[in-house]
Design a protein around this motif. Sequence first.
Motif, PDB file in Angstrom:
ATOM      1  N   SER A 229       0.825  -1.207   0.000  1.00  0.00           N
ATOM      2  CA  SER A 229       0.000   0.000   0.000  1.00  0.00           C
ATOM      3  C   SER A 229       0.863   1.262   0.000  1.00  0.00           C
ATOM      4  CB  SER A 229      -0.938  -0.003   1.207  1.00  0.00           C
ATOM      5  OG  SER A 229      -0.216  -0.172   2.402  1.00  0.00           O
ATOM      6  N   VAL A 230       2.014   1.222   0.691  1.00  0.00           N
ATOM      7  CA  VAL A 230       2.881   2.393   0.687  1.00  0.00           C
ATOM      8  C   VAL A 230       3.484   2.610  -0.697  1.00  0.00           C
ATOM      9  CG1 VAL A 230       5.003   3.383   1.619  1.00  0.00           C
ATOM     10  CG2 VAL A 230       3.402   2.242   3.140  1.00  0.00           C
ATOM     11  N   LEU A 231       3.938   1.528  -1.331  1.00  0.00           N
ATOM     12  CA  LEU A 231       4.485   1.670  -2.683  1.00  0.00           C
ATOM     13  C   LEU A 231       3.416   2.152  -3.657  1.00  0.00           C
ATOM     14  CD1 LEU A 231       6.794  -1.480  -2.921  1.00  0.00           C
ATOM     15  CD2 LEU A 231       7.446   0.895  -2.520  1.00  0.00           C
ATOM     16  N   ALA A 232       2.178   1.688  -3.464  1.00  0.00           N
ATOM     17  CA  ALA A 232       1.086   2.191  -4.305  1.00  0.00           C
ATOM     18  C   ALA A 232       0.851   3.670  -4.043  1.00  0.00           C
ATOM     19  CB  ALA A 232      -0.184   1.388  -4.039  1.00  0.00           C
ATOM     20  N   ALA A 233       0.942   4.103  -2.761  1.00  0.00           N
ATOM     21  CA  ALA A 233       0.779   5.523  -2.446  1.00  0.00           C
ATOM     22  C   ALA A 233       1.882   6.359  -3.091  1.00  0.00           C
ATOM     23  CB  ALA A 233       0.780   5.716  -0.928  1.00  0.00           C
ATOM     24  N   VAL A 234       3.103   5.828  -3.079  1.00  0.00           N
ATOM     25  CA  VAL A 234       4.204   6.539  -3.740  1.00  0.00           C
ATOM     26  C   VAL A 234       3.959   6.616  -5.240  1.00  0.00           C
ATOM     27  CG1 VAL A 234       6.681   6.521  -4.191  1.00  0.00           C
ATOM     28  CG2 VAL A 234       5.821   5.855  -1.945  1.00  0.00           C
ATOM     29  N   LEU A 235       3.447   5.541  -5.811  1.00  0.00           N
ATOM     30  CA  LEU A 235       3.151   5.545  -7.246  1.00  0.00           C
ATOM     31  C   LEU A 235       2.052   6.552  -7.576  1.00  0.00           C
ATOM     32  CD1 LEU A 235       3.933   4.233  -9.896  1.00  0.00           C
ATOM     33  CD2 LEU A 235       2.190   2.483  -9.493  1.00  0.00           C
ATOM     34  N   VAL A 236       1.130   6.751  -6.651  1.00  0.00           N
ATOM     35  CA  VAL A 236       0.099   7.776  -6.843  1.00  0.00           C
ATOM     36  C   VAL A 236       0.755   9.155  -6.944  1.00  0.00           C
ATOM     37  CG1 VAL A 236      -1.771   9.011  -5.674  1.00  0.00           C
ATOM     38  CG2 VAL A 236      -1.817   6.525  -5.813  1.00  0.00           C
ATOM     39  N   VAL A 237       1.729   9.418  -6.081  1.00  0.00           N
ATOM     40  CA  VAL A 237       2.454  10.695  -6.153  1.00  0.00           C
ATOM     41  C   VAL A 237       3.103  10.854  -7.532  1.00  0.00           C
ATOM     42  CG1 VAL A 237       4.324  12.053  -5.167  1.00  0.00           C
ATOM     43  CG2 VAL A 237       2.856  10.705  -3.663  1.00  0.00           C
ATOM     44  N   VAL A 238       3.668   9.774  -8.047  1.00  0.00           N
ATOM     45  CA  VAL A 238       4.321   9.820  -9.359  1.00  0.00           C
ATOM     46  C   VAL A 238       3.333  10.199 -10.446  1.00  0.00           C
ATOM     47  CG1 VAL A 238       5.515   8.461 -11.115  1.00  0.00           C
ATOM     48  CG2 VAL A 238       6.147   8.212  -8.715  1.00  0.00           C
ATOM     49  N   VAL A 239       2.200   9.500 -10.514  1.00  0.00           N
ATOM     50  CA  VAL A 239       1.262   9.738 -11.616  1.00  0.00           C
ATOM     51  C   VAL A 239       0.586  11.098 -11.478  1.00  0.00           C
ATOM     52  CG1 VAL A 239       0.888   7.279 -11.987  1.00  0.00           C
ATOM     53  CG2 VAL A 239      -0.623   8.510 -10.438  1.00  0.00           C
ATOM     54  N   VAL A 240       0.300  11.538 -10.250  1.00  0.00           N
ATOM     55  CA  VAL A 240      -0.353  12.834 -10.069  1.00  0.00           C
ATOM     56  C   VAL A 240       0.597  13.963 -10.465  1.00  0.00           C
ATOM     57  CG1 VAL A 240      -1.249  14.436  -8.345  1.00  0.00           C
ATOM     58  CG2 VAL A 240      -1.986  12.064  -8.323  1.00  0.00           C
ATOM     59  N   CYS A 241       1.830  13.924  -9.987  1.00  0.00           N
ATOM     60  CA  CYS A 241       2.783  14.994 -10.312  1.00  0.00           C
ATOM     61  C   CYS A 241       3.129  14.992 -11.801  1.00  0.00           C
ATOM     62  CB  CYS A 241       4.046  14.836  -9.476  1.00  0.00           C
ATOM     63  SG  CYS A 241       3.781  15.068  -7.703  1.00  0.00           S
ATOM     64  N   ALA A 242       3.267  13.808 -12.386  1.00  0.00           N
ATOM     65  CA  ALA A 242       3.535  13.741 -13.821  1.00  0.00           C
ATOM     66  C   ALA A 242       2.369  14.300 -14.615  1.00  0.00           C
ATOM     67  CB  ALA A 242       3.823  12.299 -14.224  1.00  0.00           C
ATOM     68  N   ALA A 243       1.141  14.070 -14.136  1.00  0.00           N
ATOM     69  CA  ALA A 243      -0.037  14.596 -14.837  1.00  0.00           C
ATOM     70  C   ALA A 243      -0.073  16.117 -14.793  1.00  0.00           C
ATOM     71  CB  ALA A 243      -1.308  14.013 -14.219  1.00  0.00           C
ATOM     72  N   PHE A 244       0.303  16.722 -13.685  1.00  0.00           N
ATOM     73  CA  PHE A 244       0.271  18.177 -13.586  1.00  0.00           C
ATOM     74  C   PHE A 244       1.323  18.827 -14.490  1.00  0.00           C
ATOM     75  CE2 PHE A 244      -2.566  17.774 -10.058  1.00  0.00           C
ATOM     76  CZ  PHE A 244      -3.219  18.998  -9.991  1.00  0.00           C
ATOM     77  N   MET A 245       2.323  18.077 -14.906  1.00  0.00           N
ATOM     78  CA  MET A 245       3.314  18.634 -15.822  1.00  0.00           C
ATOM     79  C   MET A 245       2.744  18.857 -17.209  1.00  0.00           C
ATOM     80  SD  MET A 245       6.564  16.326 -14.671  1.00  0.00           S
ATOM     81  CE  MET A 245       7.487  16.794 -16.119  1.00  0.00           C
ATOM     82  N   ALA A 246       1.551  18.314 -17.477  1.00  0.00           N
ATOM     83  CA  ALA A 246       0.938  18.497 -18.792  1.00  0.00           C
ATOM     84  C   ALA A 246       0.473  19.930 -19.017  1.00  0.00           C
ATOM     85  CB  ALA A 246      -0.242  17.537 -18.960  1.00  0.00           C
ATOM     86  N   GLY A 247       0.410  20.744 -17.937  1.00  0.00           N
ATOM     87  CA  GLY A 247      -0.077  22.112 -18.092  1.00  0.00           C
ATOM     88  C   GLY A 247       0.826  22.976 -18.944  1.00  0.00           C
ATOM     89  N   GLY A 248       2.133  22.893 -18.757  1.00  0.00           N
ATOM     90  CA  GLY A 248       3.057  23.632 -19.604  1.00  0.00           C
ATOM     91  C   GLY A 248       3.735  24.810 -18.952  1.00  0.00           C
ATOM     92  N   GLY A 249       3.257  25.293 -17.776  1.00  0.00           N
ATOM     93  CA  GLY A 249       3.911  26.404 -17.106  1.00  0.00           C
ATOM     94  C   GLY A 249       5.244  25.983 -16.503  1.00  0.00           C
ATOM     95  N   LEU A 250       6.186  26.923 -16.451  1.00  0.00           N
ATOM     96  CA  LEU A 250       7.535  26.594 -15.999  1.00  0.00           C
ATOM     97  C   LEU A 250       7.552  26.158 -14.538  1.00  0.00           C
ATOM     98  CD1 LEU A 250      10.597  26.516 -16.495  1.00  0.00           C
ATOM     99  CD2 LEU A 250      10.671  28.932 -15.830  1.00  0.00           C
ATOM    100  N   VAL A 251       6.854  26.885 -13.663  1.00  0.00           N
ATOM    101  CA  VAL A 251       6.892  26.579 -12.228  1.00  0.00           C
ATOM    102  C   VAL A 251       6.303  25.208 -11.953  1.00  0.00           C
ATOM    103  CG1 VAL A 251       5.995  27.251  -9.974  1.00  0.00           C
ATOM    104  CG2 VAL A 251       6.910  28.992 -11.511  1.00  0.00           C
ATOM    105  N   ILE A 252       5.137  24.908 -12.503  1.00  0.00           N
ATOM    106  CA  ILE A 252       4.521  23.613 -12.236  1.00  0.00           C
ATOM    107  C   ILE A 252       5.303  22.502 -12.923  1.00  0.00           C
ATOM    108  CG2 ILE A 252       2.917  23.644 -14.178  1.00  0.00           C
ATOM    109  CD1 ILE A 252       2.206  22.410 -10.614  1.00  0.00           C
ATOM    110  N   ASN A 253       5.948  22.788 -14.052  1.00  0.00           N
ATOM    111  CA  ASN A 253       6.796  21.795 -14.699  1.00  0.00           C
ATOM    112  C   ASN A 253       7.988  21.435 -13.822  1.00  0.00           C
ATOM    113  OD1 ASN A 253       6.560  20.564 -17.489  1.00  0.00           O
ATOM    114  ND2 ASN A 253       5.773  22.607 -17.893  1.00  0.00           N
ATOM    115  N   GLU A 254       8.681  22.451 -13.318  1.00  0.00           N
ATOM    116  CA  GLU A 254       9.833  22.190 -12.466  1.00  0.00           C
ATOM    117  C   GLU A 254       9.418  21.483 -11.179  1.00  0.00           C
ATOM    118  OE1 GLU A 254      12.162  25.622 -11.694  1.00  0.00           O
ATOM    119  OE2 GLU A 254      12.831  25.872 -13.759  1.00  0.00           O
TER     120      GLU A 254
END
Length: 768
Positions: free
Chosen positions: A697-722
């Motif tokens: 469950s912890v590894l799944a929670a970490v994977l959730v962080v990965v997919v959520v943060c990677a998804a927010f990079m789709a916006g294109g702004g520099l700050v949210i990308n970094e």
Amino acid sequence: MLTSLFDGLGRTVARRPLTTVAVWFVLATTGFVAAATGFGGPNLLDRSTVSAPAAPGSESAAADAVLADAAPGGGAVSLVVHGADPADPGVTSTMGTLNARLARLDGVATVVNPYVLDGGPAGPTARDLVAQGGDGFVTYVLLEDGPLPERAAVHDAVVDRLEAVPAALRRDGGEGAAAASGLVTSTDLVDDAVRDQAGDDLRTGTLVALPPALVVAALALGSLLAAAVPLAAAVAALGTGLGVLYALTYLSSGAVVVDASLPAVVAMLVTAVAVGNGLFLTARFREELRTLSGLAAESRLLRRRRRDVVVVEAVARTTATAGRAVALATLALAAATAGLLALSPAAVLGTGAGALAAVVLALLAAVTLVPALLALTGRRLARPDVLRPPGRLGLRYRAVRERVVRPRRVATRFVRRHRWAVAVGCLVVLLGFAAPGTALQVRSTSAIELLPDDAEQRRFFEVLAASYPASEGAEVTVVARAAAGDVGPLAAEVREVEGVTRVDGPDALDPAGPGAARGSTQGATQDHHAVLGVHTDGADATSPEAQDVVRAVRGLAAPHEVLVTGRAATQVDLTESLAQRGLPAAAVVAAVAALLVLLATGSAVVACAAVVSGALTLAVSLGVLVLTFQHGVLPVPLGVTSVGGIEANVLATVAALAFGLGCAHTLLVTSRVAELRAGGTSATEAVRRGLYRAGRSVLAAVLVVVVVCAAFMAGGGLVINETGFAVTVAALVDLLVLALLWPVALVVLGHRAWWAPPAVRAAQARLS
């Protein structure tokens, strides 16, 4: 004490789940409405601020204040026309008509372009306003100062007229303007573009992040219904968090600002943490349901009173164990984000306040809303659903799952047999990725550079820099408290500084702003300032060469007060401010995180190891961030361009989140091992069973962080990308550490991993 506290909280929520859900529904709905509509006024993004980080009280800030007092208060609107011959008679006639119309507008101070100067476009005074290739020109419209509503109306009228110029030139300008096109900009237009981009980042990130987060949770829990619980908690925490940010825009002052990029950062953080926490609690609740299945007879009696004792007991046990671990882990992350409040830049302080609110809301949702939703769904979470079908389909599902799990078991046996090789190999790889972080450059990026490469406002300045090199201002500005005639010796010394290519001035700084009308001493001395424009041989205004020039000029002796500013000077002051305040804050954050881990596990060794794990996660994320956004090693996959450094507010945010997440994930995965050891299980067996039960469950929670943060990079702004990229890397490092390094460390240390001084162990036992 903590166990009984969380046990009582779980029982209270389980007996009144509808009340808890109703409260969160009202908070989330109010937050979403406030952020989106502003209740009929400016919404969250309209009230946000677009500004570059600066160090309050620094030399550059003092110089900027002097320059701001002398600058015209109304601002300017600019038009760059390309594809038109400035000397064409039709173009001259059209622009003459436009200049007359602009001059008649109330609120317009003056119009500057080649057609209002002596000699026209061919005259020597118009040289800097005509494109180098002779196929365009620039127009500046300066606005008078005044009340904001009137100035905004004048600004919009000027923008409308300038945007119509290219079409008018194509229509009336003759053959020399048949291909005319143009771009219009102003400070307000740039700010609006940044806010629009921030809104796109928020909407795109949220819509893209939620579906994969649901998929990861469903696959980890084996149930769509179970996966809906953490997702619902995340949505509720997200709405409430946006409402808190909206309220913060009214509470903030000049010392704390809500930056336009902050809503997307808060949405990313609260979604990732809330889903991960909810997933961890839901997995433990289903385990407790199976353990308490022997109370079926008693539960049937109590169901007549609409209370299932099995569900209530399972919720209470879940909150008392997993809920306590989640609370302590999230508090470790909250302590890291609270460390941002010790820093001075207003944007960083606002980011710290917003991130802290997001983490606290994710914690409150985990220990109140998630137990309430678990109590409402009850035993249905233990039944088969579309992901775990009964009958023959269930047998086939389990067969497929066995084929997927078998390679994992083989990998586990390999790691167990070659644990030292695996540990050393992982450390070498991680330290290799962390090494580039030693060359990190802090950067204070302008608002234009925050926009994507294809943004219209960004193209304006790119065209201006390419075709009008004279429009590029000096990289370093020197403000001397003296008359212009007395600054000649200082100007001569500045010219001799290594890296200086040209010095403009000295020019007298005439008071034109509010400071000129003040009766204070500062206002009285405004007419005795002189300005030098210093050009350097650096690649841009914030290059290391320009920063060296700033330090050298500040070291010159002068008979009068000298202030140095410019983007390079601001960057120097900002870096020094972050270093001076950041190191003590980091030490306090590390101590608090260690205490929280010690409280959860009772082990001083584990507490120290968690801090080391967080530091390693931070080092690797910064190293990869430098490789990507500073050196441009990975610009293509991300769709961004290297800017030569890392944003100051991004650096502070990433440092807090990466360290906090590393400590929090280590605490979560170790808390179950400590729980088993407290129950009398041997050290080796506790590691095996604890990591198996909590690790998934912890590894799944970490994977959730990965997919959520990677998804927010789709916006294109520099700050949210970094930010999204660095936190994604941090989560991937946590996956590697928790899956390989941490189990090996616990097995190798054995019972020594749980050592703590007797007094500390006794205090921890009383508290826990």
